[in-house]
Scaffold this motif. Structure first.
Motif, PDB file in Angstrom:
ATOM      1  N   HIS A 137      98.642  51.875  18.676  1.00  0.00           N
ATOM      2  CA  HIS A 137      99.841  51.084  18.438  1.00  0.00           C
ATOM      3  C   HIS A 137     100.265  51.147  16.974  1.00  0.00           C
ATOM      4  O   HIS A 137      99.451  51.438  16.097  1.00  0.00           O
ATOM      5  N   SER A 138     101.524  50.843  16.753  1.00  0.00           N
ATOM      6  CA  SER A 138     102.072  50.891  15.402  1.00  0.00           C
ATOM      7  C   SER A 138     101.288  49.968  14.467  1.00  0.00           C
ATOM      8  O   SER A 138     100.949  48.855  14.835  1.00  0.00           O
ATOM      9  N   GLY A 139     100.966  50.496  13.303  1.00  0.00           N
ATOM     10  CA  GLY A 139     100.290  49.677  12.297  1.00  0.00           C
ATOM     11  C   GLY A 139      98.792  49.584  12.464  1.00  0.00           C
ATOM     12  O   GLY A 139      98.126  48.868  11.734  1.00  0.00           O
ATOM     13  N   LYS A 172      96.652  54.699  11.922  1.00  0.00           N
ATOM     14  CA  LYS A 172      96.627  56.143  12.185  1.00  0.00           C
ATOM     15  C   LYS A 172      96.929  56.935  10.912  1.00  0.00           C
ATOM     16  O   LYS A 172      96.202  57.871  10.563  1.00  0.00           O
ATOM     17  N   GLN A 203     105.763  62.576   8.107  1.00  0.00           N
ATOM     18  CA  GLN A 203     106.555  61.964   9.162  1.00  0.00           C
ATOM     19  C   GLN A 203     108.046  62.228   8.981  1.00  0.00           C
ATOM     20  O   GLN A 203     108.749  62.515   9.936  1.00  0.00           O
ATOM     21  N   GLU A 256     103.034  62.005  12.995  1.00  0.00           N
ATOM     22  CA  GLU A 256     104.186  61.822  13.878  1.00  0.00           C
ATOM     23  C   GLU A 256     105.284  62.837  13.563  1.00  0.00           C
ATOM     24  O   GLU A 256     106.392  62.466  13.192  1.00  0.00           O
TER      25      GLU A 256
END
Ligand code: ATP
Ligand code: MG
Lengths: 263, 291
Positions: free
Chosen positions: A41-43, A46, A83, A163
């Motif tokens: 999940h975001s945050g 990663k 990104q 990403e």
């Protein structure tokens, strides 16, 4: 010993209200030529993992070994596809790749060879038609292609992608995924890619690393994707094995690690 | 005639409802649009210009006859420009020379401001400590009126020319410093990360990343700086004397030659426009974000 070894990595950020533990005991080994995705999940942390491998961020504890040598600073043997492409806007498409080629092969290749190598890598991502364009004059997908070409041109031991297709529309993303699969099949790169797209992870990866939610995020599960290559997204759409892997990842993300705010 | 138009109108009304919707007003052709744009670009400014001339004439007749009429000023302009580079003595030269001397001082002060301002801006932008060190000084000195510096300059340099250049320097350096520092601070971390992955050396980072990334800001600072410099020179020269467009204005004032002053105002404005356009050209050439 594995090719790339991430062992017991903790990352703690100092913050206004005490220390913020981003990662705790992240452990991961990657073999040469493997394609690994990190999903979460975001945050959750990663990018932090990727930055530690890149050497852009120092681990608070633990460390990274590449071919048994400790990583503690950035270098072209761990090329990063950022990104948001991060091309230098005052350099042309060609120059953006050439600057990397000159830096890495300045001593070992002649000028003509470096030129050919630059064009060759832009050809790999189908961007050799726009050598003299400035980044401002090409589309987001094209910029991302050039970013990939720049990273490939360094002939890195590990290709790190944060990403890489996140900001692109579905169609462009599919095209670039195909390109990356072709290139990886041809060059046998070792790749560590961050994604939050389940289909992308299953389609591209040999293994999918699923991270738990932060703070103190770590590796939750690792899913081995044993689909034969070359993979075709249309054929896989109805493939029960593919859908099984997909469901596994979804289950992890939405049952075991629900978004904290959704819980 | 009338009957005919009515018939046509009736005819259109009787069209079946299934026919295409009434035609949009015919689109204006690009050529026509361009003509309209050109006519506007000429007509509107001309109207304002005429208005100014009218007010000016009104001032002549209603307020004071000391202000010449536009025609008198024009006659004087023709006279002045027919011999722009005459020299009859050390204190009596054509307006061309006056402008060139002023430009010389402006360029000297401006060049100093750029040479000092860019490095200081880089220091302030790239180091927190330097920012803390310089910021209060910049904030205090920036709003100081240019002419407040003149006595200091005269005392320190004991000469008019260096004092005028000093005033230009000290008033035009701030836009360069502030914009350069802002430019350095605005460099995205991503560019610096690219440099780190490529293991570029300090010199390479400066040459290939820092300078090109900040160049748009630096050039903006330089453009502002140059226009400030040109604005300040007139005031400075009025006080220091010597050859120069500022002193020319002062001299003509003492001779009560108001027509010449008005001509000088026109010249100052025109030179200002030329300087601005030159900086714009430079910006177009070097600034990647404008290419
Ligand atoms: N320099 C930093 N200082 C303090 N906290 C940080 C810093 N960088 C990241 N963090 C925190 O660490 C955690 C992990 O961040 P990270 O960028 O790795 O997440 P992510 O998984 O990449 O998220 P996303 O999917 O949104 O990119 C976040 O809570 C973030 O706020
Ligand atoms: Mg991230």
């Amino acid at each position: 010993m594995a090719y790339l070894n991430i062992s017991n990595v903790d990352v703690v950020f100092p913050s206004a209200n005490g220390a913020f533990i981003a990662l705790r005991e992240v452990d991961l080994t990657i073999e040469k030529g493997e394609f690994i995705s990190i999903i979460g999940h975001s945050g959750c942390g990663k990018s932090t993992v990727l930055n530690v491998v890149a050497g852009l961020l120092q681990a608070t504890r633990g460390g990274v070994l590449l071919e048994n040598k400790e990583v503690n600073s950035p270098g072209p043997d761990r090329a990063v596809v950022f990104q948001n492409h991060s091309l230098l806007p005052w350099l042309t498409v060609y120059e953006n790749v050439r600057i990397a080629v000159d830096k890495v092969f300045g001593k070992s290749k002649s000028k003509a060879e470096r030129h050919d190598w630059t064009v060759h890598n832009l050809h790999l991502v189908h961007m050799d038609h726009a050598l003299d364009k400035l980044p401002g004059a090409i589309s987001g997908g094209m910029k991302q292609r050039v970013g990939i070409a720049r990273a490939l041109a360094m002939q890195p031991k590990v290709l790190l992608m944060d990403e890489p297709f996140g900001a692109l529309d579905a169609l462009t993303r599919a095209h670039l995924q195909e390109s990356v699969m072709e290139i990886q099949a041809a060059l046998d790169n070792t790749v560590l890619m961050i994604t939050h797209d389940v289909d992308e992870a299953v389609l591209l990866s040999d293994r999918i690393v699923m991270m738990t939610n932060g703070p103190a995020a770590t590796v939750g599960e690792i899913l081995k994707v044993e689909l034969p290559r070359p993979r075709n997204r249309l054929e896989l759409a109805d493939d029960p094995t593919y859908n099984h892997y997909r469901a596994e990842v979804l289950r992890f993300l939405y049952e075991r690690q629900r978004r904290p705010e959704a819980a | 005639m009338e009957g005919q138009t009515q018939a046509i109108a009736a005819n259109t009304e009787r069209q079946p409802p299934s026919s295409p919707p009434p035609p949009m007003p015919a689109p204006i052709s690009p050529a026509r649009q361009r003509t309209v744009a050109i006519v506007r670009a000429i007509l509107l400014p001309s109207a304002v210009f005429l208005l100014v001339l009218a007010v000016w004439t009104l001032v002549h007749y209603q307020v004071t006859r000391d202000i010449p009429t536009p025609v008198e000023a024009w006659t004087q302009a023709v006279a002045v420009f027919s011999h722009p580079f005459y020299v009859t003595g050390p204190n009596d030269m054509g307006i061309g020379w006056q402008v060139l001397y002023s430009l010389g001082r402006v360029m000297a002060g401006f060049a100093l401001a750029v040479v000092v301002g860019i490095p200081v801006g880089f220091l302030m932008g790239s180091s927190r400590a330097m920012h803390q060190a310089f910021y209060p000084l910049v904030q205090i000195l920036r709003p100081v009126s240019p002419l407040a510096w003149l006595p200091i300059g005269l005392l320190v340099f004991q000469a008019k020319d260096p004092s005028a250049i000093f005033v230009i320097f000290v008033t035009s350096i701030w836009p360069v410093i502030v914009n350069t520092a802002a430019g350095v601070q605005a460099i995205p971390q991503d560019y610096l990360n690219v440099a780190r992955v490529l293991q570029l050396g300090k010199l390479e980072v400066t040459r290939r990343i820092l300078i090109p990334a900040t160049l748009p800001h630096i050039l903006t600072g330089m453009r502002l700086s140059l226009s400030v410099a040109w604005m300040v020179i007139v005031a400075a020269e009025m006080l220091t004397g010597g050859i120069g467009i500022g002193f020319y204005v002062w001299d003509e004032w003492n001779n009560l030659n108001v027509s010449s002053i008005i001509v000088a105002i026109g010249v100052i404005g025109l030179v200002g426009i030329v300087l601005e356009s030159l900086m714009n050209l430079v910006q177009h050439h070097f600034d990647y974000s404008r290419r």
